[in-house]
Design a protein around this motif. Sequence first.
Motif, PDB file in Angstrom:
ATOM      1  N   ALA A   1     -24.595  54.552 -66.466  1.00  0.00           N
ATOM      2  CA  ALA A   1     -24.418  55.180 -67.781  1.00  0.00           C
ATOM      3  C   ALA A   1     -23.732  54.179 -68.710  1.00  0.00           C
ATOM      4  CB  ALA A   1     -23.591  56.459 -67.649  1.00  0.00           C
ATOM      5  N   THR A   2     -24.506  53.248 -69.230  1.00  0.00           N
ATOM      6  CA  THR A   2     -23.948  52.185 -70.070  1.00  0.00           C
ATOM      7  C   THR A   2     -23.465  52.739 -71.399  1.00  0.00           C
ATOM      8  OG1 THR A   2     -25.721  50.818 -69.148  1.00  0.00           O
ATOM      9  CG2 THR A   2     -24.391  49.851 -70.920  1.00  0.00           C
ATOM     10  N   TRP A   3     -22.282  52.266 -71.818  1.00  0.00           N
ATOM     11  CA  TRP A   3     -21.771  52.598 -73.155  1.00  0.00           C
ATOM     12  C   TRP A   3     -21.950  51.405 -74.091  1.00  0.00           C
ATOM     13  CZ3 TRP A   3     -20.155  56.793 -75.785  1.00  0.00           C
ATOM     14  CH2 TRP A   3     -19.432  56.597 -76.966  1.00  0.00           C
ATOM     15  N   ARG A   4     -21.469  50.251 -73.701  1.00  0.00           N
ATOM     16  CA  ARG A   4     -21.596  49.032 -74.500  1.00  0.00           C
ATOM     17  C   ARG A   4     -21.684  47.829 -73.564  1.00  0.00           C
ATOM     18  NH1 ARG A   4     -21.533  52.391 -77.992  1.00  0.00           N
ATOM     19  NH2 ARG A   4     -20.438  52.368 -80.002  1.00  0.00           N
ATOM     20  N   GLU A   5     -22.394  46.799 -74.000  1.00  0.00           N
ATOM     21  CA  GLU A   5     -22.359  45.514 -73.329  1.00  0.00           C
ATOM     22  C   GLU A   5     -21.188  44.695 -73.875  1.00  0.00           C
ATOM     23  OE1 GLU A   5     -24.193  44.601 -70.832  1.00  0.00           O
ATOM     24  OE2 GLU A   5     -25.501  46.367 -70.855  1.00  0.00           O
ATOM     25  N   VAL A   6     -20.449  44.021 -72.979  1.00  0.00           N
ATOM     26  CA  VAL A   6     -19.323  43.187 -73.385  1.00  0.00           C
ATOM     27  C   VAL A   6     -19.688  41.708 -73.312  1.00  0.00           C
ATOM     28  CG1 VAL A   6     -16.938  42.528 -72.871  1.00  0.00           C
ATOM     29  CG2 VAL A   6     -17.647  44.930 -72.685  1.00  0.00           C
ATOM     30  N   GLY A   7     -20.250  41.255 -72.183  1.00  0.00           N
ATOM     31  CA  GLY A   7     -20.597  39.848 -72.083  1.00  0.00           C
ATOM     32  C   GLY A   7     -21.131  39.471 -70.714  1.00  0.00           C
ATOM     33  N   PHE A   8     -21.565  38.211 -70.611  1.00  0.00           N
ATOM     34  CA  PHE A   8     -22.148  37.677 -69.376  1.00  0.00           C
ATOM     35  C   PHE A   8     -21.545  36.311 -69.089  1.00  0.00           C
ATOM     36  CE2 PHE A   8     -25.157  40.648 -71.059  1.00  0.00           C
ATOM     37  CZ  PHE A   8     -25.775  41.234 -69.969  1.00  0.00           C
ATOM     38  N   ASP A   9     -21.457  35.967 -67.808  1.00  0.00           N
ATOM     39  CA  ASP A   9     -20.944  34.664 -67.392  1.00  0.00           C
ATOM     40  C   ASP A   9     -21.734  34.181 -66.178  1.00  0.00           C
ATOM     41  OD1 ASP A   9     -18.418  33.963 -69.010  1.00  0.00           O
ATOM     42  OD2 ASP A   9     -18.072  36.055 -68.461  1.00  0.00           O
ATOM     43  N   ASP A  10     -21.657  32.865 -65.966  1.00  0.00           N
ATOM     44  CA  ASP A  10     -22.190  32.234 -64.749  1.00  0.00           C
ATOM     45  C   ASP A  10     -23.644  32.593 -64.483  1.00  0.00           C
ATOM     46  OD1 ASP A  10     -19.639  31.120 -64.270  1.00  0.00           O
ATOM     47  OD2 ASP A  10     -18.990  32.981 -63.325  1.00  0.00           O
ATOM     48  N   GLU A  11     -24.456  32.645 -65.533  1.00  0.00           N
ATOM     49  CA  GLU A  11     -25.872  32.953 -65.346  1.00  0.00           C
ATOM     50  C   GLU A  11     -26.612  31.725 -64.818  1.00  0.00           C
ATOM     51  OE1 GLU A  11     -27.267  36.384 -68.189  1.00  0.00           O
ATOM     52  OE2 GLU A  11     -26.694  34.635 -69.379  1.00  0.00           O
ATOM     53  N   ARG A  12     -27.467  31.945 -63.830  1.00  0.00           N
ATOM     54  CA  ARG A  12     -28.242  30.868 -63.233  1.00  0.00           C
ATOM     55  C   ARG A  12     -29.684  31.339 -63.007  1.00  0.00           C
ATOM     56  NH1 ARG A  12     -24.284  28.948 -64.653  1.00  0.00           N
ATOM     57  NH2 ARG A  12     -22.744  27.672 -63.547  1.00  0.00           N
ATOM     58  N   PHE A  13     -30.613  30.399 -63.172  1.00  0.00           N
ATOM     59  CA  PHE A  13     -32.025  30.663 -62.895  1.00  0.00           C
ATOM     60  C   PHE A  13     -32.423  29.771 -61.729  1.00  0.00           C
ATOM     61  CE2 PHE A  13     -31.170  31.914 -67.171  1.00  0.00           C
ATOM     62  CZ  PHE A  13     -31.858  33.113 -67.317  1.00  0.00           C
ATOM     63  N   HIS A  14     -32.848  30.380 -60.627  1.00  0.00           N
ATOM     64  CA  HIS A  14     -32.938  29.675 -59.357  1.00  0.00           C
ATOM     65  C   HIS A  14     -34.328  29.154 -59.017  1.00  0.00           C
ATOM     66  CE1 HIS A  14     -28.843  30.944 -58.554  1.00  0.00           C
ATOM     67  NE2 HIS A  14     -29.192  32.170 -58.894  1.00  0.00           N
ATOM     68  N   THR A  15     -35.367  29.808 -59.497  1.00  0.00           N
ATOM     69  CA  THR A  15     -36.719  29.326 -59.218  1.00  0.00           C
ATOM     70  C   THR A  15     -37.662  29.919 -60.247  1.00  0.00           C
ATOM     71  OG1 THR A  15     -38.349  28.964 -57.459  1.00  0.00           O
ATOM     72  CG2 THR A  15     -37.420  31.179 -57.634  1.00  0.00           C
ATOM     73  N   PHE A  16     -38.914  29.471 -60.219  1.00  0.00           N
ATOM     74  CA  PHE A  16     -39.886  29.900 -61.212  1.00  0.00           C
ATOM     75  C   PHE A  16     -40.297  31.356 -61.005  1.00  0.00           C
ATOM     76  CE2 PHE A  16     -40.872  25.363 -60.243  1.00  0.00           C
ATOM     77  CZ  PHE A  16     -40.463  24.830 -61.457  1.00  0.00           C
ATOM     78  N   VAL A  17     -40.560  32.027 -62.116  1.00  0.00           N
ATOM     79  CA  VAL A  17     -41.232  33.328 -62.094  1.00  0.00           C
ATOM     80  C   VAL A  17     -42.543  33.137 -62.839  1.00  0.00           C
ATOM     81  CG1 VAL A  17     -41.153  35.728 -62.844  1.00  0.00           C
ATOM     82  CG2 VAL A  17     -39.081  34.615 -61.985  1.00  0.00           C
TER      83      VAL A  17
END
Length: 369
Positions: free
Chosen positions: A293-309
């Motif tokens: 039950a999301t109210w608000r997004e605050v933020g993101f950290d340490d995002e990584r993309f590991h292989t192709f989609v």
Amino acid sequence: MTGDFELSDGETFRAALDRAATKAKGNCFEDFADGDELEHDPGLTLTRHASETWAGQTLNHDPAYWRPDAARDRGFDSVPAHPDYVTAAVMGPTVEDLSEKGGYFLGRTNLRFHADAVDLGTTLQVRSEVLDTATSSSRPNYGIVTWRTEGVDADTGDRLLSYERTNMIPRRNPPAADGGEHESVDEPPETDDRDLGLPGTFVEPDGGHFEDFAAALATTEDTHGGDAAVAYRHERGRTMDAVTVSQLPLMTLNTAKQHHDANVMADSPSGDLVAYGDVTRSTALGNARSDEATWREVGFDDERFHTFVTPGDTVYCFTHVRDARDEDADERYGTVEFEHVAFNQDDDPVYSGTRTARIQRRSTTNAGN
């Protein structure tokens, strides 16, 4: 002699094509220097059609971004732009200047929303600053560049969103011809002898409200003595198709050939078009948000993309709940920190990142109904 040849003849055209220079797009590694500032042009005007298309195609069906009554119940004045669409719309115009040449999207961190909501109809202005450049000893034909990017309201100058991202960028000058003026960094070596370190038990919360996450975290200590984690997978998946791989990037001015030029990509490591990282990420987050039950997004950290989609791959999501805090002292919501991992049909991780969100309390939801 000019114009005295027949380009409609296949053999003639192929010979001409071999001799013609290519007007290159984008910048190479050597074009970036620490402290450089770039103003990206043009910026998008955020539209309801694009926001709903992005949210619908990535399974983000939160009614607050579709219906005025649901938006008012969540404290919005009107239906706002979906935050994932805003994120992609800020990043899209940067591609031509920063990463058009290709190279691996290594990650993004410190992504923050500076406004509770971004109104539909807002025109974005996007700018970036080069934070760091480094060579790669493991991939000598590439350099590593980190930028700080921010999107602002073009009319008011108000900051709306900012983040830092890192890409590998092709080098114009190979290492033998390079003066070595950039500091070299090594990627961590791979190993098959990792200690997995998984806890003995995975606990699933009873629901998607703040109280449910807090109670599940308490259970890991009270019942399992700390040898447990709140972690679970989401049932939904989304198979990448022409809309998600090519149409959605174009809606955010993302011109990278990785998403649109199948001929070029046939000879690339992926062997096919690849999905825009923000589409992969948003699809995984849509699966996760469907169970909270999301109210608000605050933020993101340490995002990584590991292989192709690539087209035909199916994106799923796994969630690890790291913390639930009452720090806001607000009866409507509490703050929850998640770690999300997107994975494909072969159970290979394709994206990971930590996310902080305000999650509704059950009493707030009941009152809104």
